[in-house]
Design an enzyme around this catalytic site. Structure first.
Site, PDB file in Angstrom:
ATOM      1  N   HIS A  97       7.917  -7.717  -3.547  1.00  0.00           N
ATOM      2  CA  HIS A  97       6.874  -8.217  -4.267  1.00  0.00           C
ATOM      3  C   HIS A  97       6.681  -9.911  -4.756  1.00  0.00           C
ATOM      4  O   HIS A  97       7.052  -9.656  -5.937  1.00  0.00           O
ATOM      5  CB  HIS A  97       6.127  -7.356  -5.263  1.00  0.00           C
ATOM      6  CG  HIS A  97       5.885  -6.082  -4.517  1.00  0.00           C
ATOM      7  ND1 HIS A  97       4.290  -5.727  -3.950  1.00  0.00           N
ATOM      8  CD2 HIS A  97       6.242  -5.114  -4.281  1.00  0.00           C
ATOM      9  CE1 HIS A  97       4.299  -4.710  -3.448  1.00  0.00           C
ATOM     10  NE2 HIS A  97       5.401  -4.118  -3.736  1.00  0.00           N
ATOM     11  N   LYS A 157     -11.492 -13.628 -13.248  1.00  0.00           N
ATOM     12  CA  LYS A 157     -11.625 -13.977 -14.902  1.00  0.00           C
ATOM     13  C   LYS A 157     -11.085 -15.070 -15.307  1.00  0.00           C
ATOM     14  O   LYS A 157     -11.800 -15.918 -15.991  1.00  0.00           O
ATOM     15  CB  LYS A 157     -11.118 -12.675 -15.409  1.00  0.00           C
ATOM     16  CG  LYS A 157     -11.641 -12.677 -16.961  1.00  0.00           C
ATOM     17  CD  LYS A 157     -12.946 -12.101 -17.195  1.00  0.00           C
ATOM     18  CE  LYS A 157     -13.479 -11.762 -18.479  1.00  0.00           C
ATOM     19  NZ  LYS A 157     -14.645 -11.270 -18.546  1.00  0.00           N
ATOM     20  N   GLU A 180       4.205 -11.522  -5.708  1.00  0.00           N
ATOM     21  CA  GLU A 180       3.238 -11.842  -6.591  1.00  0.00           C
ATOM     22  C   GLU A 180       3.151 -11.468  -7.991  1.00  0.00           C
ATOM     23  O   GLU A 180       2.761 -11.868  -9.070  1.00  0.00           O
ATOM     24  CB  GLU A 180       1.792 -11.202  -5.966  1.00  0.00           C
ATOM     25  CG  GLU A 180       1.938  -9.705  -6.166  1.00  0.00           C
ATOM     26  CD  GLU A 180       2.540  -8.843  -4.871  1.00  0.00           C
ATOM     27  OE1 GLU A 180       3.474  -9.474  -4.214  1.00  0.00           O
ATOM     28  OE2 GLU A 180       2.403  -7.652  -4.546  1.00  0.00           O
ATOM     29  N   ASP A 202     -18.367 -13.467 -19.283  1.00  0.00           N
ATOM     30  CA  ASP A 202     -19.133 -13.609 -18.003  1.00  0.00           C
ATOM     31  C   ASP A 202     -20.531 -14.126 -17.884  1.00  0.00           C
ATOM     32  O   ASP A 202     -20.979 -15.174 -17.349  1.00  0.00           O
ATOM     33  CB  ASP A 202     -19.059 -12.418 -17.010  1.00  0.00           C
ATOM     34  CG  ASP A 202     -17.524 -11.910 -16.998  1.00  0.00           C
ATOM     35  OD1 ASP A 202     -16.672 -12.877 -17.171  1.00  0.00           O
ATOM     36  OD2 ASP A 202     -17.342 -10.823 -16.576  1.00  0.00           O
ATOM     37  N   GLY A 212       0.784  -1.279  -0.076  1.00  0.00           N
ATOM     38  CA  GLY A 212       0.001   0.085  -0.029  1.00  0.00           C
ATOM     39  C   GLY A 212       0.812   1.148   0.072  1.00  0.00           C
ATOM     40  O   GLY A 212       2.050   1.113   0.289  1.00  0.00           O
ATOM     41  N   CYS A 269       5.442  -6.183   1.486  1.00  0.00           N
ATOM     42  CA  CYS A 269       5.871  -4.613   1.279  1.00  0.00           C
ATOM     43  C   CYS A 269       5.344  -3.838   2.582  1.00  0.00           C
ATOM     44  O   CYS A 269       5.697  -3.925   3.638  1.00  0.00           O
ATOM     45  CB  CYS A 269       5.390  -4.072  -0.068  1.00  0.00           C
ATOM     46  SG  CYS A 269       6.310  -2.624  -0.386  1.00  0.00           S
ATOM     47  N   TYR A 270       4.395  -2.854   2.275  1.00  0.00           N
ATOM     48  CA  TYR A 270       3.874  -2.174   3.360  1.00  0.00           C
ATOM     49  C   TYR A 270       3.140  -3.164   4.706  1.00  0.00           C
ATOM     50  O   TYR A 270       3.389  -2.908   5.667  1.00  0.00           O
ATOM     51  CB  TYR A 270       2.530  -1.370   2.622  1.00  0.00           C
ATOM     52  CG  TYR A 270       1.831  -0.410   4.181  1.00  0.00           C
ATOM     53  CD1 TYR A 270       2.355   0.683   4.331  1.00  0.00           C
ATOM     54  CD2 TYR A 270       0.760  -0.895   4.630  1.00  0.00           C
ATOM     55  CE1 TYR A 270       1.532   1.286   5.577  1.00  0.00           C
ATOM     56  CE2 TYR A 270      -0.091  -0.414   5.566  1.00  0.00           C
ATOM     57  CZ  TYR A 270       0.708   0.723   6.140  1.00  0.00           C
ATOM     58  OH  TYR A 270       0.047   1.420   7.201  1.00  0.00           O
TER      59      TYR A 270
END
Ligand code: XMP
Length: 512
Positions: A170, A368, A172, A228, A56, A83-84
């Site tokens: 990070h 998705k 991710e 969707d 963040g 991180c944050y």
């Protein structure tokens, strides 16, 4: 979905937060994103096997910085701060943060302590993605450093007794090549997850759930042919068959053959109760002479609603409405939205005053990629499931200026050739979205010995993760050449082709 093991992601407002949740799901562990200030009772109620704090933009020691209930660290549930999230954890537990001399940004070499389970099967020297100004300079008591970089002495830390961990980098993002493995280590080595989140289970469970929820009621669905709404409709159809009726409004703004394709797949292949409303002329009339993009969107959205309503009224005894809401919509509607750049009128945006007792959202928990997987699982063909994003207002926002039948026909042909050649070149999975635009510009050309004065087609092709940001796709010149030659030769009234080489920002993906 609480019959699954679950990991919680607490959102501190970073740009990669949804990505963390997607990575966890990809590791076959169900996870939910909650705001960082979710109350402790809610968290405990969910019975998570682990909790991840996201990154963040804030500074953890400032008074108004987003925080968590301190008791979260006493629940005995493993916590990983990223991180944050790592800085906050260290700060709340008695460590110290400082501003680094320079902002550390980009790919960095990470040296890891190999004997730690978080780094099991990870190279000792590996690359990680850093993006921070503040860092931990002193750890709380009983914490140890388990990875460092040249500029960041505490790149990862751990307290194995309490099962509390922090990554300054990070894991991710793709720029941390072994990051997915590190997250898996957290889930499997630390949280002891088993990995029960697979789409075949989801399909089976949600069909059961839908049958219970719906009983013998009648259900309506607005089917656009997009991923969707198609998957949502098919899932409900699998559960309750002909108790479901779908309305497909053909607005005349679809790509070549698309309306027929939708009708064919759902009626011939799946025997779905489908009403196709051919409202092409009405939409054209409502768009006559309109050049402003937002007015186009507004008129299309409103016309859609009126047509849908009129059709729905003809049906008897419908009590429930299916909507193709997916998890990012749920997460985003829980947070404040940025300024409206373009108003997105989706088929899902139905009027609030329609008389349904309730709404069914079978894809509400899915990202998705998971929706696509479910689609495959239930047998939808690839041209539906892997369909690229297509805006609700369709070709209307790809014709700059006013819309006519003739312009629609020109654009459809050019777009058809463009897409066919991308497919032929084997690029369709590498480019996130690609389409032709009929620019409002006419220019001078020469064909044979004759001067021409005709339209210019713009080609757009982008790579992107979620459409929020995008880069222009580096389509090889020979492919572009073939596309250009074919369009000019085969489509009347086109004498010039340009390729759009702007990223988003500063441009947007669509031209309007
Ligand atoms: P932009 O042009 O805003 O597009 O960069 C981002 C993504 O959203 C799609 N898009 C729309 N989708 N209704 C939709 O359903 C709309 O009005 C709309 N406008 C843009 C666009 O195709 C891209 O995937």
């Amino acid at each position: 979905m609480n019959n699954h093991e679950l990991v919680l992601v607490l959102d501190f407002g970073g740009q990669y937060n949804q990505l963390i949740a997607r990575r966890v799901r990809e590791a076959k562990v169900y996870c939910e994103v909650l705001p960082h200030d979710a109350d402790l009772a809610t968290i405990i109620n969910k019975n998570p096997k682990g909790i991840i704090f996201t990154g963040g933009p804030s500074i953890a020691y400032e008074d108004d910085a987003p925080s968590v209930d301190h008791k979260i660290f006493e629940l005995g549930i493993p916590v990983l701060g990223i991180c944050y999230g790592a800085q906050l954890t260290a700060h709340l537990l008695g460590g110290k943060l400082e501003a680094a001399a320079n902002r550390e940004y980009g790919k960095k070499e990470l040296e890891v302590a190999l004997d730690h389970p978080l780094f099991s099967k990870i190279s000792q020297q590996t690359t990680c993605w850093m993006s921070h100004t503040y860092h931990v300079t002193s750890l709380p008591e009983n914490y140890k450093i388990i990875a460092k970089t040249n500029h960041c002495p505490v790149a990862a830390f751990a307290n194995d007794q309490e099962k509390i961990y922090g990554f300054q980098f990070h894991p991710e993002v793709v720029h941390t090549p072994e990051g997915t493995k590190m997250l898996q280590n957290f889930l499997y080595e630390i949280c002891e997850c088993k990995g029960d989140w697979v789409m075949s289970n989801f399909v089976e469970n949600s069909i059961k759930k839908l049958r219970n929820q719906i009983g013998d009621k009648k259900v309506l669905c607005a089917l656009s042919g997009g991923v969707d709404s198609s998957v949502a409709a098919m899932l409900v159809h699998k559960a309750i068959g002909h108790q479901l009726t779908c309305i497909f409004v053909d607005n005349g703004l679809l790509r070549k053959n698309e309306g027929d394709m939708v009708e064919k797949v759902f009626t011939e292949q799946f025997d779905l109760n489908l009403i196709r409303v051919n409202a092409q002329d009405l939409f054209l009339k409502k768009l006559e002479g309109i050049t402003d993009p937002e007015t186009k969107r507004k008129n299309i959205g409103e016309t859609f609603i009126r047509v849908f309503e009129a059709e729905a009224e003809k049906l008897d005894g419908i009590e429930l409405l299916v909507q193709g809401t997916i998890y990012p919509d749920v997460i985003e509607s829980g947070s404040a939205h940025a300024a409206v750049i373009k108003s997105h009128h989706n088929v899902g945006g139905l009027p609030e005053d329609m008389k349904f007792t309730s709404v069914i959202e079978p894809l509400r928990d899915l990202f998705k990629d998971e929706v696509r997987e479910v689609g495959r699982e239930i047998g939808l063909p690839s041209h539906v499931v892997d369909r690229q994003p297509f805006p609700g207002p369709g070709l209307a926002i790809r014709i700059i200026g006013d819309i006519t039948k003739e312009k629609l026909a020109i654009l459809r042909e050019a777009d058809w050739i463009y897409r066919a050649e991308i497919k032929k070149a084997g690029l369709q999975k590498k480019i996130w979205q690609y389409f032709a635009v009929l620019t409002g510009i006419k220019t001078v050309g020469v064909m044979g010995d004759e001067r021409t004065y005709n339209y210019t087609i713009g080609l757009r092709g982008v790579t992107s993760l979620d459409g929020m940001t995008a880069d222009w796709a580096r389509i090889p010149y020979p492919t572009l050449e073939t596309i250009s030659t074919r369009i000019v030769n085969e489509v009347k009234n086109i004498n010039r082709i340009v390729y759009d080489i702007t990223s988003k920002p500063p441009s947007t993906i669509e031209w309007e």
